[in-house]
Design a protein around this motif. Sequence first.
Motif, PDB file in Angstrom:
ATOM      1  N   GLY A   1      66.012  86.572  53.347  1.00 47.20           N
ATOM      2  CA  GLY A   1      66.513  87.587  54.257  1.00 47.20           C
ATOM      3  C   GLY A   1      65.418  88.503  54.767  1.00 47.20           C
ATOM      4  O   GLY A   1      65.426  88.895  55.944  1.00 47.20           O
ATOM      5  N   VAL A   2      64.469  88.837  53.884  1.00 45.79           N
ATOM      6  CA  VAL A   2      63.349  89.692  54.301  1.00 45.79           C
ATOM      7  C   VAL A   2      62.462  88.947  55.291  1.00 45.79           C
ATOM      8  O   VAL A   2      62.019  89.501  56.312  1.00 45.79           O
ATOM      9  CB  VAL A   2      62.541  90.144  53.070  1.00 45.79           C
ATOM     10  CG1 VAL A   2      61.287  90.899  53.493  1.00 45.79           C
ATOM     11  CG2 VAL A   2      63.399  91.012  52.164  1.00 45.79           C
ATOM     12  N   VAL A   3      62.201  87.683  54.994  1.00 43.60           N
ATOM     13  CA  VAL A   3      61.397  86.870  55.912  1.00 43.60           C
ATOM     14  C   VAL A   3      62.081  86.793  57.276  1.00 43.60           C
ATOM     15  O   VAL A   3      61.440  86.953  58.324  1.00 43.60           O
ATOM     16  CB  VAL A   3      61.187  85.460  55.327  1.00 43.60           C
ATOM     17  CG1 VAL A   3      60.585  84.516  56.371  1.00 43.60           C
ATOM     18  CG2 VAL A   3      60.286  85.531  54.097  1.00 43.60           C
ATOM     19  N   ALA A   4      63.385  86.586  57.260  1.00 42.22           N
ATOM     20  CA  ALA A   4      64.122  86.511  58.525  1.00 42.22           C
ATOM     21  C   ALA A   4      64.041  87.832  59.283  1.00 42.22           C
ATOM     22  O   ALA A   4      63.930  87.851  60.511  1.00 42.22           O
ATOM     23  CB  ALA A   4      65.580  86.143  58.248  1.00 42.22           C
ATOM     24  N   SER A   5      64.070  88.936  58.527  1.00 40.92           N
ATOM     25  CA  SER A   5      63.980  90.244  59.163  1.00 40.92           C
ATOM     26  C   SER A   5      62.639  90.420  59.871  1.00 40.92           C
ATOM     27  O   SER A   5      62.587  90.883  61.015  1.00 40.92           O
ATOM     28  CB  SER A   5      64.174  91.336  58.110  1.00 40.92           C
ATOM     29  OG  SER A   5      63.947  92.615  58.665  1.00 40.92           O
ATOM     30  N   PHE A   6      61.558  90.037  59.195  1.00 39.07           N
ATOM     31  CA  PHE A   6      60.242  90.153  59.830  1.00 39.07           C
ATOM     32  C   PHE A   6      60.108  89.172  60.983  1.00 39.07           C
ATOM     33  O   PHE A   6      59.468  89.472  61.997  1.00 39.07           O
ATOM     34  CB  PHE A   6      59.143  89.940  58.795  1.00 39.07           C
ATOM     35  CG  PHE A   6      58.830  91.180  58.016  1.00 39.07           C
ATOM     36  CD1 PHE A   6      57.948  92.126  58.520  1.00 39.07           C
ATOM     37  CD2 PHE A   6      59.443  91.426  56.796  1.00 39.07           C
ATOM     38  CE1 PHE A   6      57.672  93.282  57.822  1.00 39.07           C
ATOM     39  CE2 PHE A   6      59.166  92.581  56.090  1.00 39.07           C
ATOM     40  CZ  PHE A   6      58.282  93.520  56.602  1.00 39.07           C
ATOM     41  N   ASN A   7      60.698  88.004  60.836  1.00 42.40           N
ATOM     42  CA  ASN A   7      60.625  87.021  61.924  1.00 42.40           C
ATOM     43  C   ASN A   7      61.336  87.505  63.186  1.00 42.40           C
ATOM     44  O   ASN A   7      60.983  87.103  64.292  1.00 42.40           O
ATOM     45  CB  ASN A   7      61.233  85.694  61.472  1.00 42.40           C
ATOM     46  CG  ASN A   7      60.291  84.884  60.597  1.00 42.40           C
ATOM     47  OD1 ASN A   7      59.078  85.132  60.560  1.00 42.40           O
ATOM     48  ND2 ASN A   7      60.839  83.921  59.874  1.00 42.40           N
ATOM     49  N   ARG A   8      62.324  88.370  62.995  1.00 48.50           N
ATOM     50  CA  ARG A   8      63.009  88.901  64.182  1.00 48.50           C
ATOM     51  C   ARG A   8      62.094  89.793  65.014  1.00 48.50           C
ATOM     52  O   ARG A   8      62.400  90.098  66.167  1.00 48.50           O
ATOM     53  CB  ARG A   8      64.266  89.678  63.753  1.00 48.50           C
ATOM     54  CG  ARG A   8      65.437  88.779  63.381  1.00 48.50           C
ATOM     55  CD  ARG A   8      66.740  89.549  63.313  1.00 48.50           C
ATOM     56  NE  ARG A   8      66.808  90.418  62.154  1.00 48.50           N
ATOM     57  CZ  ARG A   8      67.247  90.032  60.952  1.00 48.50           C
ATOM     58  NH1 ARG A   8      67.667  88.788  60.770  1.00 48.50           N
ATOM     59  NH2 ARG A   8      67.273  90.877  59.934  1.00 48.50           N
ATOM     60  N   GLY A   9      60.973  90.183  64.429  1.00 48.25           N
ATOM     61  CA  GLY A   9      59.994  90.967  65.192  1.00 48.25           C
ATOM     62  C   GLY A   9      59.016  90.110  65.971  1.00 48.25           C
ATOM     63  O   GLY A   9      58.066  90.637  66.564  1.00 48.25           O
ATOM     64  N   ALA A  10      59.236  88.798  65.987  1.00 53.10           N
ATOM     65  CA  ALA A  10      58.324  87.905  66.709  1.00 53.10           C
ATOM     66  C   ALA A  10      58.379  88.178  68.204  1.00 53.10           C
ATOM     67  O   ALA A  10      59.447  88.466  68.761  1.00 53.10           O
ATOM     68  CB  ALA A  10      58.693  86.449  66.427  1.00 53.10           C
ATOM     69  N   ILE A  11      57.230  88.081  68.818  1.00 53.84           N
ATOM     70  CA  ILE A  11      57.148  88.240  70.275  1.00 53.84           C
ATOM     71  C   ILE A  11      56.520  86.983  70.869  1.00 53.84           C
ATOM     72  O   ILE A  11      55.738  86.298  70.202  1.00 53.84           O
ATOM     73  CB  ILE A  11      56.326  89.485  70.658  1.00 53.84           C
ATOM     74  CG1 ILE A  11      54.893  89.381  70.098  1.00 53.84           C
ATOM     75  CG2 ILE A  11      56.997  90.761  70.158  1.00 53.84           C
ATOM     76  CD1 ILE A  11      53.972  90.505  70.561  1.00 53.84           C
ATOM     77  N   PRO A  12      56.835  86.680  72.118  1.00 54.83           N
ATOM     78  CA  PRO A  12      56.201  85.525  72.762  1.00 54.83           C
ATOM     79  C   PRO A  12      54.784  85.856  73.204  1.00 54.83           C
ATOM     80  O   PRO A  12      54.418  87.030  73.347  1.00 54.83           O
ATOM     81  CB  PRO A  12      57.116  85.256  73.959  1.00 54.83           C
ATOM     82  CG  PRO A  12      57.679  86.605  74.290  1.00 54.83           C
ATOM     83  CD  PRO A  12      57.840  87.330  72.979  1.00 54.83           C
ATOM     84  N   ILE A  13      54.013  84.840  73.399  1.00 54.79           N
ATOM     85  CA  ILE A  13      52.669  85.004  73.940  1.00 54.79           C
ATOM     86  C   ILE A  13      52.803  85.096  75.454  1.00 54.79           C
ATOM     87  O   ILE A  13      53.421  84.233  76.086  1.00 54.79           O
ATOM     88  CB  ILE A  13      51.773  83.809  73.554  1.00 54.79           C
ATOM     89  CG1 ILE A  13      51.770  83.620  72.028  1.00 54.79           C
ATOM     90  CG2 ILE A  13      50.357  84.012  74.078  1.00 54.79           C
ATOM     91  CD1 ILE A  13      51.237  82.274  71.573  1.00 54.79           C
TER      92      ILE A  13
END
Length: 273
Positions: free
Chosen positions: A46-58
Amino acid sequence: MSKRLLCFIAIGRKAITMRLPIRDPRTIARDISGVFDALFPQLAQGVVASFNRGAIPIDGCEPVSQELVEATSVQRAMLFETAVAAAEQLIEGGSAVDWDLCLGTAVARQKAHFDAKLPQSLTSVDKEVSLHVARNLIAAFRQLRASSGTEALVRGPRIPGFQWVASSVGDFSIGRALIEVKCTNKHFISSDYRQILMYWLLSYCAALETGATEWADGVLVNPRLNRVVRFSFNGLIPIVGAGKSKVELVELFSTMLGTRVPLTPRGHADGPG
């Protein structure tokens, strides 16, 4: 029974026999899950998923289609190692990619750590995918540099060793941001975060012992999927470390490695990150 052995038994691992003396930080970063369970118990899905939601495109980039990747002829790891080598050539000022040189570089790197199958040549689709990934990666570096001022891109930044953990190198860095490149067809997973967390921890151990500079930010880049996640270690550590301070993490880590060393912080008891 040694203190080291007792420690690993206490956390539910099998008795360490042949693996322990092997000085390979990749082993530490990826395989000894018991160490990370103790150091970073909250690094859950769940924590990993939370940080992954902060992903941005190049900016200005597109993902590589799975259909195109499926049409390539070489192992995926070799394919994307070739792409990284191509990106390095272009960054260094090459106007065109020397594919034979790229393949040689990729083979040498893969042979250093994996039992790789060595291709004799690259097909046009292999080159197309590699070039797409390379251009996405270069764009990611450009985007990261834009937010860091004039800091230079460094290939293979040194990862310091600690106790019996050998020194190694990371993928790239810009200033105090450590960058790891992943080219899988899925989002970043806990092992990706574990690897970069271990690299940070090793840098922090070196900072305490020698006054070296610790990594401040971690960056995970997937140029294949066009995703970038950037986080500060000072922000991530309290979450995944269940409230342990950075010094407490070093003490626990040192104990788990079997030899406690004196901590003599140089001007930053719990280190500004």
